[in-house]
Motif scaffolding. Structure first.
Motif, PDB file in Angstrom:
ATOM      1  N   ALA A   1       0.824  -1.200   0.000  1.00 43.85           N
ATOM      2  CA  ALA A   1       0.000   0.000   0.000  1.00 43.85           C
ATOM      3  C   ALA A   1       0.862   1.255   0.000  1.00 43.85           C
ATOM      4  CB  ALA A   1      -0.925   0.005   1.212  1.00 43.85           C
ATOM      5  N   ALA A   2       2.029   1.193   0.637  1.00 44.19           N
ATOM      6  CA  ALA A   2       2.925   2.342   0.709  1.00 44.19           C
ATOM      7  C   ALA A   2       3.577   2.630  -0.645  1.00 44.19           C
ATOM      8  CB  ALA A   2       4.001   2.107   1.756  1.00 44.19           C
ATOM      9  N   ARG A   3       3.701   1.593  -1.455  1.00 39.74           N
ATOM     10  CA  ARG A   3       4.308   1.766  -2.762  1.00 39.74           C
ATOM     11  C   ARG A   3       3.303   2.397  -3.713  1.00 39.74           C
ATOM     12  NH1 ARG A   3       6.077  -3.317  -6.072  1.00 39.74           N
ATOM     13  NH2 ARG A   3       6.072  -2.280  -8.051  1.00 39.74           N
ATOM     14  N   VAL A   4       3.593   3.582  -4.196  1.00 38.01           N
ATOM     15  CA  VAL A   4       2.670   4.318  -5.041  1.00 38.01           C
ATOM     16  C   VAL A   4       3.085   4.164  -6.501  1.00 38.01           C
ATOM     17  CG1 VAL A   4       1.738   6.604  -5.557  1.00 38.01           C
ATOM     18  CG2 VAL A   4       2.266   5.969  -3.202  1.00 38.01           C
ATOM     19  N   LYS A   5       2.130   3.823  -7.323  1.00 40.02           N
ATOM     20  CA  LYS A   5       2.382   3.678  -8.757  1.00 40.02           C
ATOM     21  C   LYS A   5       2.291   5.049  -9.402  1.00 40.02           C
ATOM     22  CE  LYS A   5       2.665   1.464 -12.700  1.00 40.02           C
ATOM     23  NZ  LYS A   5       3.937   1.158 -13.228  1.00 40.02           N
ATOM     24  N   GLU A   6       3.338   5.435 -10.133  1.00 40.28           N
ATOM     25  CA  GLU A   6       3.337   6.728 -10.815  1.00 40.28           C
ATOM     26  C   GLU A   6       2.370   6.697 -11.990  1.00 40.28           C
ATOM     27  OE1 GLU A   6       7.016   8.779 -11.623  1.00 40.28           O
ATOM     28  OE2 GLU A   6       8.072   7.341 -10.338  1.00 40.28           O
ATOM     29  N   GLU A   7       1.853   7.856 -12.310  1.00 39.30           N
ATOM     30  CA  GLU A   7       0.949   8.003 -13.444  1.00 39.30           C
ATOM     31  C   GLU A   7       1.741   7.902 -14.754  1.00 39.30           C
ATOM     32  OE1 GLU A   7      -2.437   8.337 -13.522  1.00 39.30           O
ATOM     33  OE2 GLU A   7      -2.275   7.870 -11.385  1.00 39.30           O
ATOM     34  N   PRO A   8       1.156   7.309 -15.793  1.00 39.60           N
ATOM     35  CA  PRO A   8       1.848   7.247 -17.079  1.00 39.60           C
ATOM     36  C   PRO A   8       2.098   8.646 -17.645  1.00 39.60           C
ATOM     37  CG  PRO A   8      -0.024   5.743 -17.050  1.00 39.60           C
ATOM     38  CD  PRO A   8      -0.110   6.577 -15.809  1.00 39.60           C
ATOM     39  N   VAL A   9       3.295   8.854 -18.157  1.00 43.86           N
ATOM     40  CA  VAL A   9       3.639  10.119 -18.806  1.00 43.86           C
ATOM     41  C   VAL A   9       3.656   9.956 -20.320  1.00 43.86           C
ATOM     42  CG1 VAL A   9       4.911  11.048 -16.835  1.00 43.86           C
ATOM     43  CG2 VAL A   9       6.119   9.671 -18.541  1.00 43.86           C
ATOM     44  N   ILE A  10       3.576   8.699 -20.779  1.00 42.80           N
ATOM     45  CA  ILE A  10       3.473   8.392 -22.208  1.00 42.80           C
ATOM     46  C   ILE A  10       2.242   7.527 -22.389  1.00 42.80           C
ATOM     47  CG2 ILE A  10       4.535   7.169 -24.139  1.00 42.80           C
ATOM     48  CD1 ILE A  10       7.250   7.960 -23.037  1.00 42.80           C
TER      49      ILE A  10
END
Length: 173
Positions: free
Chosen positions: A104-113
């Motif tokens: 839960a602490a690991r946050v997935k970054e939003e796609p930039v491509i």
């Protein structure tokens, strides 16, 4: 039976230890495996360590220097003997998250491509930098490997997302 007991059986007993010993002129795979384990800090089958032992059927010419070890972002350790020209890839086991709280602490970054975006493909070597354009075949956040397609009938390839609109190719054959 006497011929077998007096001639063939002693020959088999002598040949068995020789077959188990490393073959002269070839690299000792046990030593290579130990170097990979020491470099990654995890044993065979452990998270972060080699997925499985190095295939014992390999016969690599003995390297005059110690083979170089490099880690790639593709999840493999690469053993290379530049003097002779051989290179092998040792797949590494994926690291596992210890607990659901850590997940839960690991946050997935939003796609930039996004799929269909035209991106700059940059290849950086030791003495050169080359760039071109390609079309993204899937979405990707920084650090993700995504599939790309060049112009025309070019074969699709993979590269690592660096920043919005830019991917990096890091390994060349």
């Amino acid at each position: 039976m006497t011929l077998f007991r007096h001639l063939i059986l002693p020959a088999l007993l002598i040949a068995t230890p020789l077959a188990a010993a490393p073959t002269a002129g070839f690299e000792d795979l046990d030593k290579l495996e130990a170097r990979v384990i020491a470099a990654v800090g995890a044993g065979i089958g452990e998270p972060g360590g080699p997925q499985r032992p190095i295939d014992r059927r390999l016969r690599l010419a003995s390297c005059p220097n110690a083979p170089m070890i490099a880690m790639s972002f593709t999840g493999a350790a690469t053993l290379e003997c530049e003097a002779i020209g051989w290179r092998i890839h040792v797949p590494l086991a994926r690291t596992m998250i210890a607990s659901p709280a850590a997940a839960a602490a690991r946050v997935k970054e939003e796609p930039v491509i996004k799929k269909g975006d035209q991106v700059e493909v940059v290849a950086v070597g030791t003495t050169f930098t080359v760039s071109t354009v390609a079309v993204a075949q899937q979405d990707g956040a920084p650090g993700d490997r995504i599939r790309l397609k060049g112009d025309g009938k070019a074969t699709p390839f993979f590269a690592q997302v660096d920043s919005p609109g830019r991917v990096v190719v890091s390994r060349f054959n």
